[in-house]
Design a protein around this motif. Sequence first.
Motif, PDB file in Angstrom:
ATOM      1  N   LEU A 144      -0.978 -12.105  -8.273  1.00 29.59           N
ATOM      2  CA  LEU A 144      -0.417 -11.450  -7.095  1.00 29.59           C
ATOM      3  C   LEU A 144       0.638 -12.338  -6.454  1.00 29.59           C
ATOM      4  CD1 LEU A 144      -3.703 -10.111  -5.443  1.00 29.59           C
ATOM      5  CD2 LEU A 144      -1.917  -8.710  -6.517  1.00 29.59           C
ATOM      6  N   SER A 145       1.602 -11.714  -5.812  1.00 27.79           N
ATOM      7  CA  SER A 145       2.613 -12.497  -5.095  1.00 27.79           C
ATOM      8  C   SER A 145       2.015 -13.025  -3.792  1.00 27.79           C
ATOM      9  CB  SER A 145       3.841 -11.635  -4.779  1.00 27.79           C
ATOM     10  OG  SER A 145       3.601 -10.806  -3.652  1.00 27.79           O
ATOM     11  N   GLY A 146       2.681 -14.004  -3.215  1.00 25.55           N
ATOM     12  CA  GLY A 146       2.239 -14.546  -1.939  1.00 25.55           C
ATOM     13  C   GLY A 146       2.495 -13.609  -0.783  1.00 25.55           C
ATOM     14  N   ARG A 147       3.071 -12.443  -1.034  1.00 27.65           N
ATOM     15  CA  ARG A 147       3.366 -11.472   0.026  1.00 27.65           C
ATOM     16  C   ARG A 147       2.421 -10.275   0.011  1.00 27.65           C
ATOM     17  NH1 ARG A 147       9.723 -11.702   1.404  1.00 27.65           N
ATOM     18  NH2 ARG A 147      10.100 -13.846   0.775  1.00 27.65           N
ATOM     19  N   PHE A 148       1.618 -10.146  -1.021  1.00 22.02           N
ATOM     20  CA  PHE A 148       0.672  -9.032  -1.128  1.00 22.02           C
ATOM     21  C   PHE A 148      -0.384  -9.187  -0.040  1.00 22.02           C
ATOM     22  CE2 PHE A 148      -2.708  -6.450  -2.918  1.00 22.02           C
ATOM     23  CZ  PHE A 148      -2.026  -5.426  -3.575  1.00 22.02           C
TER      24      PHE A 148
END
Length: 453
Positions: A144-148
Amino acid sequence: MPTPPSATARDEPVIRDRGDACPGALRLHAADDGYLARVRIPGGLLTGRQASVLALAADRFGDGHLELTSRGNVQLRGLAEGCGAGLADLLHGAGLLPAPGHERVRNIVATPMSGILSPERPHVTPWVGELDRLLCASTRAADLSGRFLFALDDGRGDVAALDPDVTLLGAPRGRALVRLGAAPDAVEVDATDAPRAALLAAEYFLDSADAAGTRAWRVSELPAEHALDAGEFAVRLGAAGIAAAVAPEVTWPYAPPPRPWGPGTGDRTPLCVLPPLGRLTADQWRVLVRVAAGSGGDDGELRITPWRSIVLPRASTRRPVDGYARLVAAGLSVAPDGPWESVTACTGRPGCAKALSDVRADARAVVDAGGAAPDGAAGAAVHPVHLVHPVHPVHWSGCERRCGHPRGTAWVDLVATPDGYRLDGRPVPSHELAQAVADARSQPRVSEDAVKK
């Protein structure tokens, strides 16, 4: 019941050519004022001991300040080059870095008042620890991205309004709704299955992102042909042993965030504390820890909110610690309608090279000039259950990126330019700025979805 601004339709899919650059506790960001670390605090939940360790880290490695983020995390600034290993060891020892490979994906916000003042609502705080455990144990989730973002909402609709990728909404009779992005429908599951359903929703997103090939960071970035579908998600849950049913029509609730509400009654009472611009010195932070604990035998609890405030569920307000007086003396807002209520800002100069102004200093100047508080604000104590925002938030941005702007509500958009400030799209002379901000707070022209980075 008020509703948050609706999402804006996207005409073209977002195509990413790289991974996200979100900082973490291990991946430090090089800023103009030194390195920056972002410590994820799932659900904003901190024990007194963990909070004390963060203050120690700010003094030992940083500039002696702690910043609260719009996702209920804590940032340390002014870090020296080469401090990464020492910082990681300190955080790990306090349980703040349980899974190094997953530390940037532990993005969980939760209703900060859950289990405190509304016993009739589902208590979602236990979901936080379980979802965090599942995330850290999932090899797939590390992609997962750090923005999810995950939002765990007790049914009032406060954190559900923060543009999450996966929402768990507490429902009556031991049920929960799982929402994918900003979908109008949801999937209903048993509340005991909710954290695992949230993880499976994230894995469903990753599968769709891989199939799309666009390297999407968030659910809203998926192209239409790979959009997440509640029916398919329900089938996936069933295959994993979770009974699920699609709820095609859901009335999504909305509630404003908690505000400071005064000292309350009794020796121990909940408090909502607002640091100006979400920034505290390590000494101010230690006052919070002391008031949260009350006595040496109680570690205390702090809940960092996505609105850059701190809820103390059982603050010592009279005995053994006169916490209310200590917080006021420390320069922290603990009563409604204070001048710093709903005033936010990005880092600005000198910490950010892209900023065109020292927005924090400018915001302080306007607050001092009376351009922040609503007219006639009395500052009287109000019970938090009945609180509503009398004015809309104003966000000071040092550049067009508008980092950290409010989510889930209409807001006043103040952006620095080479020639001064632009307020809701129009230039404002510096001598008119304070009055213009005060006027705009009652008639905002910008919603969270009107500005896309």
